[in-house]
Scaffold this motif. Structure first.
Motif, PDB file in Angstrom:
ATOM      1  N   ASP A  76       0.806  -1.224   0.000  1.00  0.00           N
ATOM      2  CA  ASP A  76       0.000   0.000   0.000  1.00  0.00           C
ATOM      3  C   ASP A  76       0.840   1.275   0.000  1.00  0.00           C
ATOM      4  O   ASP A  76       0.679   2.147   0.858  1.00  0.00           O
ATOM      5  CB  ASP A  76      -0.952   0.009   1.206  1.00  0.00           C
ATOM      6  CG  ASP A  76      -1.922  -1.150   1.181  1.00  0.00           C
ATOM      7  OD1 ASP A  76      -2.389  -1.500   0.078  1.00  0.00           O
ATOM      8  OD2 ASP A  76      -2.212  -1.700   2.249  1.00  0.00           O
ATOM      9  N   THR A 104       3.132  -5.586  -2.707  1.00  0.00           N
ATOM     10  CA  THR A 104       1.696  -5.717  -2.912  1.00  0.00           C
ATOM     11  C   THR A 104       1.068  -4.330  -2.961  1.00  0.00           C
ATOM     12  O   THR A 104       1.350  -3.496  -2.110  1.00  0.00           O
ATOM     13  CB  THR A 104       1.061  -6.506  -1.735  1.00  0.00           C
ATOM     14  OG1 THR A 104       1.766  -7.735  -1.589  1.00  0.00           O
ATOM     15  CG2 THR A 104      -0.391  -6.795  -1.994  1.00  0.00           C
ATOM     16  N   ARG A 105       0.230  -4.106  -3.931  1.00  0.00           N
ATOM     17  CA  ARG A 105      -0.510  -2.849  -4.087  1.00  0.00           C
ATOM     18  C   ARG A 105       0.425  -1.633  -3.997  1.00  0.00           C
ATOM     19  O   ARG A 105       0.240  -0.751  -3.176  1.00  0.00           O
ATOM     20  CB  ARG A 105      -1.630  -2.756  -3.056  1.00  0.00           C
ATOM     21  CG  ARG A 105      -2.694  -3.843  -3.199  1.00  0.00           C
ATOM     22  CD  ARG A 105      -3.787  -3.718  -2.165  1.00  0.00           C
ATOM     23  NE  ARG A 105      -3.341  -3.746  -0.788  1.00  0.00           N
ATOM     24  CZ  ARG A 105      -3.088  -4.855  -0.079  1.00  0.00           C
ATOM     25  NH1 ARG A 105      -3.249  -6.031  -0.624  1.00  0.00           N
ATOM     26  NH2 ARG A 105      -2.708  -4.771   1.169  1.00  0.00           N
TER      27      ARG A 105
END
Length: 128
Positions: A76, A104-105
């Motif tokens: 994130d 991730t993301r």
């Protein structure tokens, strides 16, 4: 590679070791040296056989099993922008190849201008 252990685990190991040593000393005193010697010989044979067989029974390190090392994680992330030859990275910038990395993301990275570099994944650099 040895997994990380906290101080609680270290003290638990030390206490367990102390209890085992105290128990062996008490057993030696209670049954006498001759009987304890015979038992120690029998235990030594079993331990030696297990040590010889262990490489054939246990999986080899790095044989495709689960990694013992926790990956460096990036999740994130926000946006990053590089201009005028700068670098923007919303992923992972790591040195060396010996640790796993997971992104991730990741956020949006943009590069404007000559020599600018943008990365949203994993960028690995060699060790100095």
């Amino acid at each position: 590679m040895v997994p990380r252990r906290g101080p609680g685990w270290l003290w638990a190991g030390r206490v367990t070791f102390g209890v085992i040593v105290a128990g062996l000393v008490a057993y030696l005193v209670a049954v006498g040296v001759d009987k304890a010697d015979k038992l120690a010989s029998a235990i030594s044979v079993v331990v030696a056989l297990v040590a010889v067989a262990a490489p054939y029974l246990l999986p080899a390190a790095g044989s495709g099993g689960a990694s013992m090392v926790e990956p460096d994680r990036v999740e994130d992330t926000g946006a990053a922008r590089a201009t005028g030859g700068g670098q923007a990275n919303t992923g992972a910038d790591v040195v060396g190849t010996d640790r796993p990395v997971q992104v991730t993301r990741s956020g949006e990275a943009t590069a404007d201008g000559p020599g600018s570099v943008a990365n949203t994944g994993v960028q690995r650099r060699p060790r100095p």
